[in-house]
Design a protein around this motif. Structure first.
Motif, PDB file in Angstrom:
ATOM      1  N   MET A 192      -0.833  -1.010   9.514  1.00  0.00           N
ATOM      2  CA  MET A 192       0.075   0.190  10.023  1.00  0.00           C
ATOM      3  C   MET A 192      -0.627   0.499  11.383  1.00  0.00           C
ATOM      4  O   MET A 192      -1.751   1.054  11.631  1.00  0.00           O
ATOM      5  CB  MET A 192      -0.078   1.391   8.924  1.00  0.00           C
ATOM      6  N   VAL A 220      -1.247   4.232   3.316  1.00  0.00           N
ATOM      7  CA  VAL A 220      -1.981   2.854   3.679  1.00  0.00           C
ATOM      8  C   VAL A 220      -2.848   2.607   2.843  1.00  0.00           C
ATOM      9  O   VAL A 220      -2.666   1.542   2.030  1.00  0.00           O
ATOM     10  CB  VAL A 220      -2.622   2.865   5.091  1.00  0.00           C
ATOM     11  N   LEU A 222      -7.393   8.528  10.503  1.00  0.00           N
ATOM     12  CA  LEU A 222      -7.304   7.169  10.127  1.00  0.00           C
ATOM     13  C   LEU A 222      -7.659   6.670   8.782  1.00  0.00           C
ATOM     14  O   LEU A 222      -7.037   6.022   8.169  1.00  0.00           O
ATOM     15  CB  LEU A 222      -7.923   6.182  11.027  1.00  0.00           C
ATOM     16  N   ILE A 229      -5.349  -0.006   9.373  1.00  0.00           N
ATOM     17  CA  ILE A 229      -4.444   1.018  10.191  1.00  0.00           C
ATOM     18  C   ILE A 229      -5.217   0.682  11.479  1.00  0.00           C
ATOM     19  O   ILE A 229      -6.301   0.264  11.857  1.00  0.00           O
ATOM     20  CB  ILE A 229      -4.607   2.354   9.553  1.00  0.00           C
ATOM     21  N   LYS A 277       0.465   9.431   6.866  1.00  0.00           N
ATOM     22  CA  LYS A 277       0.824   7.928   6.794  1.00  0.00           C
ATOM     23  C   LYS A 277      -0.487   7.242   6.443  1.00  0.00           C
ATOM     24  O   LYS A 277      -0.431   6.208   5.876  1.00  0.00           O
ATOM     25  CB  LYS A 277       1.188   7.611   7.865  1.00  0.00           C
ATOM     26  N   ALA A 278      -1.890   7.624   6.886  1.00  0.00           N
ATOM     27  CA  ALA A 278      -3.088   6.818   6.350  1.00  0.00           C
ATOM     28  C   ALA A 278      -3.254   6.914   4.796  1.00  0.00           C
ATOM     29  O   ALA A 278      -3.622   5.829   4.304  1.00  0.00           O
ATOM     30  CB  ALA A 278      -3.916   7.609   7.187  1.00  0.00           C
TER      31      ALA A 278
END
Length: 367
Positions: free
Chosen positions: A234, A328, A363, A336, A324-325
């Motif tokens: 990502m 992942v 991250l 990422i 979002k991490a």
């Protein structure tokens, strides 16, 4: 094309063989650091570097691969290898020029020679050109990735070959690639989960650069094509968009100038990209301060310029990136990364240092 350290190959077969070996002296104090990194990490933190010295302040406890968009820096190569991180080339080429197999082979050979001369660990292929399905370019692009991967793995054992793709495989920006074939050929796809407003088909209004639900939907689309999650990294944006509003309503709707892009009547080209570090210097003094839009799960702020024109700025910060991490990790993606590692403020200012550290920490959020 740079060719540092390459010797002039003349006529004898022996000399031709010798020319295939690295002939440049190792620039590192420890010659062992010129050996390519062969072992892949379980989790990738992929950094695009655009040049300069910011790399010295990266969080090297996380970095696994650095892709060089700036001028080659042998000091960076040595340092990355000392940290067990890869340093890879980036490569682009007009697709019409590699429909011909010989031209394609020549391009691959040039990139391979450059990578070997600079003691690098692979290549990131960044081709963002429009391609129609079943066109000659469609097949040539797949062949380019397959042949590049085969050549690099043969000549630089353990090397990494990756390919950059849009946030969705559904012909975003007319990039109708053979995604399954390309993913199968290379180590992984770097999914550029940003510039997601490059084609605005609905209302021409400002919005998040990488809205949460839209971003995640793109990954599910790749996975639904039977692309292994471990083939997906990502990409998140360390920049935002500053939009000049034709009209800014009381409920924060910023109407944009219509700037078409690849068939869409409106696009994020109506705004300008702004580095995260620059936005952090502006947001607290803006007329709105930081705001949070929960549907898109993204921050924004508003200000007036010297001419009294209203602006709306959308960006990503540790809160939006952490969300979002977390996906992942839960979905089991390969890793990422970001565009790009140099957009933070790496100065000694205490507030900037705290902001920069928070972006790196986002991250790999704590469970």
């Amino acid at each position: 094309m740079r060719g540092e350290g390459r010797v002039l190959c003349l006529v004898l077969p022996l000399l031709l063989l010798l020319c295939k070996a690295r002939s440049a002296p190792c620039p590192c104090q420890d010659p062992a650091l010129c050996t390519p990194i062969a072992l892949a990490k379980d989790f990738e933190v992929y950094v695009f570097d655009v040049g300069g010295q910011s790399w010295k302040a990266y969080d090297w406890s996380q970095v696994t691969t650095v892709a060089t968009f700036g001028k080659y820096d042998p000091e960076l190569m040595c340092y990355a290898h000392s940290k067990g991180a890869r340093l890879v080339l980036t490569g682009d080429v007009p697709l019409k020029s590699i429909v011909d197999p010989k031209s394609r082979a020549d391009w691959i050979a040039q990139k391979l020679d450059l990578a070997k001369a600079q003691f690098m660990d692979g290549i990131n292929i960044d081709i963002e050109q429009p391609v129609l399905k079943e066109s000659p370019e469609y097949y040539a692009l797949t062949a380019l990735v397959e042949e590049t991967a085969e050549a690099f793995r043969r000549e630089i054992p353990g090397s990494q070959v990756t390919f950059d793709v849009a946030w969705s495989p559904k012909c975003v920006d007319i990039r109708c690639y053979n995604y399954t074939g390309i993913a199968s050929a290379c180590d992984f796809l770097f999914v550029m989960s940003y510039d997601e407003q490059s084609q605005i088909w609905t209302e021409c209004v400002a919005g998040a650069n990488a809205p949460y639900n839209q971003t995640l939907a793109g990954y599910e689309e790749y996975i639904d094509m039977n692309i292994d999650p471990k083939k997906l990294v990502m990409g998140v944006p360390w920049y935002g968009y500053d939009y000049k509003c034709l009209n800014l309503s009381e409920d924060h709707v910023c109407v944009l100038h219509k700037v078409p892009f690849r068939g869409a009547p409106c696009s994020d080209a109506a705004g300008k990209q702004v580095p995260y570090g620059a936005m952090m210097k502006q947001v607290n003094g803006s007329r709105s301060g930081r705001q949070w839009e929960d549907q898109q799960k993204a921050p924004y702020y508003e200000y007036e310029d010297a001419d009294g024109v209203a602006h709306q700025v959308w960006y990503d910060d540790p809160q939006s990136i952490s969300l979002k991490a977390s996906y992942v990790q839960k979905r089991g993606l390969r890793g990422i990364g970001m565009w790009n590692g140099d957009l933070l403020d790496y100065s000694d200012d205490p507030i900037a240092k705290w902001q920069t550290e928070a972006m790196w920490q986002a991250l790999r959020p704590s469970p």
